[in-house]
Design a protein around this motif. Structure first.
Motif, mmCIF file in Angstrom:
data_model
loop_
_atom_site.group_PDB
_atom_site.id
_atom_site.type_symbol
_atom_site.label_atom_id
_atom_site.label_comp_id
_atom_site.label_asym_id
_atom_site.label_seq_id
_atom_site.Cartn_x
_atom_site.Cartn_y
_atom_site.Cartn_z
ATOM 1 N N GLY A 152 0.796 -1.223 0.000
ATOM 2 C CA GLY A 152 0.000 0.000 0.000
ATOM 3 C C GLY A 152 0.823 1.264 0.000
ATOM 4 N N ARG A 153 2.124 1.150 -0.128
ATOM 5 C CA ARG A 153 3.014 2.306 -0.177
ATOM 6 C C ARG A 153 3.916 2.196 -1.394
ATOM 7 N N ALA A 154 4.335 3.335 -1.957
ATOM 8 C CA ALA A 154 5.254 3.329 -3.088
ATOM 9 C C ALA A 154 6.683 3.222 -2.581
ATOM 10 N N VAL A 155 7.424 2.289 -3.141
ATOM 11 C CA VAL A 155 8.840 2.131 -2.835
ATOM 12 C C VAL A 155 9.637 2.707 -4.001
ATOM 13 N N THR A 156 10.623 3.523 -3.702
ATOM 14 C CA THR A 156 11.482 4.095 -4.729
ATOM 15 C C THR A 156 12.825 3.378 -4.719
ATOM 16 N N THR A 188 6.948 -0.021 8.731
ATOM 17 C CA THR A 188 8.104 -0.910 8.795
ATOM 18 C C THR A 188 8.844 -0.852 7.465
ATOM 19 N N ALA A 189 9.981 -1.531 7.420
ATOM 20 C CA ALA A 189 10.794 -1.569 6.207
ATOM 21 C C ALA A 189 10.492 -2.791 5.354
ATOM 22 N N ARG A 190 9.357 -3.443 5.588
ATOM 23 C CA ARG A 190 9.046 -4.667 4.853
ATOM 24 C C ARG A 190 9.033 -4.443 3.346
ATOM 25 N N GLU A 191 8.418 -3.332 2.896
ATOM 26 C CA GLU A 191 8.344 -3.072 1.471
ATOM 27 C C GLU A 191 9.719 -2.888 0.848
ATOM 28 N N VAL A 192 10.644 -2.302 1.605
ATOM 29 C CA VAL A 192 12.008 -2.154 1.097
ATOM 30 C C VAL A 192 12.609 -3.521 0.809
ATOM 31 N N TYR A 198 25.715 1.365 -7.062
ATOM 32 C CA TYR A 198 25.200 1.779 -5.761
ATOM 33 C C TYR A 198 23.689 1.927 -5.868
ATOM 34 N N ALA A 199 22.989 1.447 -4.860
ATOM 35 C CA ALA A 199 21.525 1.441 -4.910
ATOM 36 C C ALA A 199 20.946 2.007 -3.623
ATOM 37 N N ARG A 200 19.755 2.555 -3.759
ATOM 38 C CA ARG A 200 19.014 3.053 -2.597
ATOM 39 C C ARG A 200 17.550 2.693 -2.769
ATOM 40 N N ALA A 201 16.930 2.200 -1.718
ATOM 41 C CA ALA A 201 15.493 1.926 -1.699
ATOM 42 C C ALA A 201 14.891 2.692 -0.534
ATOM 43 N N THR A 202 13.778 3.397 -0.768
ATOM 44 C CA THR A 202 13.142 4.204 0.265
ATOM 45 C C THR A 202 11.637 3.969 0.257
ATOM 46 N N VAL A 203 11.036 4.066 1.443
ATOM 47 C CA VAL A 203 9.592 3.975 1.569
ATOM 48 C C VAL A 203 9.172 4.700 2.838
ATOM 49 N N THR A 204 8.003 5.298 2.809
ATOM 50 C CA THR A 204 7.406 5.880 4.004
ATOM 51 C C THR A 204 6.334 4.921 4.485
ATOM 52 N N ALA A 205 6.615 4.215 5.570
ATOM 53 C CA ALA A 205 5.721 3.169 6.062
ATOM 54 C C ALA A 205 6.069 2.843 7.502
#
Length: 343
Positions: free
Chosen positions: A136-140, A200-204, A191-198
């Motif tokens: 339910g959240r967008a992961v970048t 927990t970090a499950r979506e990452v 190099y990589a980065r994954a971000t989410v506003t949630a």
């Protein structure tokens, strides 16, 4: 100065010398939006906003998608859309050095069984995908060959090795919901980065496992630019498909040098009731409209869509003639919500 003002100033100072007049920037964005809304007979809310006026990142790192709009997943019932494949291009796994070198190519993809694309972009040497991984959240997810490009505003005082250790770091998010950031090296030289506003970090974690470095896709949409002013080149691509097929937004950046930039925006919305056909200019035999407030030129006649070139402040240098040349050579798919027609 608001938080948005500060981010605008920081972004502009990376590309220009001297002080930044944020009042003028905000006023121009508002004036341009008001002029356009008066011309459009729709309540779809698809006017070119501040991001289109700036044509640059106002968030952290290369995330010009999430810098203005809060991350959110596609609405239930929307259709999935995938960046078109680039079978003739090697993926990041075999040619990591190519990542970020071509604004029209993504050198990685996501497992469609784990993630649904919400948007993609290539900007300033960073390739970006936003996805819904079921939480339910967008992961970048961002990929680049530059470690410094993704460390900005995320970690302070750390070495590259310390920062890219693969751990999930919690940061203050919007309201009571935190943001989670993971920095890691998926392959040598990348190099990589994954971000989410949630919560927990499950979506990452899901997004990281969905990463496919052997895949290559085009940063593509229903509009292509075939003519550019002398000395200009395409330097940025962004596609927003959060609520596809109801809406679709494409932004392309044209650059001649650091002070000459133009943003071409294509915005489709199924809720637009009618299309404007009367203009005050003609481009390649088609009606066009030059907006009185701001250097904006629109090529008219696209059902439920608007194609606009923004060629003015803060990156003065391109002219109305340059914008007309670019719009006159633009190729727009007959049916923007059918990706098979984007070629």
């Amino acid at each position: 100065m608001t938080d948005l003002d500060e981010r605008i100033v920081r972004a502009l100072r990376e590309r220009a010398e001297g002080a930044v007049d944020t009042d003028r920037l905000t006023a121009r964005a508002v004036a341009g939006g008001q002029a356009r809304r008066r011309r459009r007979r729709a309540g779809a809310g698809v006017a070119v906003g501040l991001v289109a006026v700036l044509g640059l990142t106002v968030g952290t790192g290369a995330g010009w998608l999430e810098g203005v709009r809060p991350p959110h997943a596609a609405a239930p019932g929307t259709s999935a859309v995938t960046p078109p494949g680039a079978d003739d291009v090697p993926g990041a796994a075999s040619r990591p050095d190519l990542v970020g070198t071509d604004p029209q190519v993504l050198h990685f993809g996501l497992d469609p069984a784990r993630a649904r694309y919400l948007g993609w972009e290539v900007w300033s040497g960073v390739e970006v995908v936003r996805a819904d991984v079921g939480g339910g959240r967008a992961v970048t997810v961002e990929l680049t060959t530059s470690a410094a490009a993704l460390m900005h505003d995320v970690v302070n005082g750390m070495t590259v090795e310390e920062a890219y250790d693969g751990s999930d770091r919690r940061h203050r998010g919007r309201g009571d919901t935190p943001s989670w950031v993971r920095l890691w090296q998926p392959a040598r030289g990348l190099y990589a980065r994954a971000t989410v506003t949630a919560a927990t970090a499950r979506e990452v974690d899901v997004a990281v496992r969905a990463l496919r470095l052997g895949d290559a896709r085009r940063c593509d949409g229903p509009v292509r630019l075939t003519t550019l002013p002398t000395g200009a080149r395409l330097t940025g691509c962004r596609v927003e498909a959060d609520s596809f097929p109801d809406t679709l937004r494409v932004s392309l950046r044209v650059t001649a040098n650091e002070q000459r930039q133009m943003t071409v925006s294509f915005e489709y919305a199924s809720s637009i009731a009618s299309s404007q056909t009367e203009g005050n200019r003609t481009i390649a035999g088609r009606p066009a409209y030059r907006y009185p407030q701001g250097e904006q030129l629109e090529l008219l006649g696209f059902p439920k869509a608007h194609l606009v070139a923004d060629f003015g402040w803060p990156f003065d240098g391109f002219t109305e003639q340059d914008a007309a040349l670019v719009l006159g050579g633009a190729r727009v798919a007959e049916d923007p919500i059918r990706p098979e027609t984007w070629d």
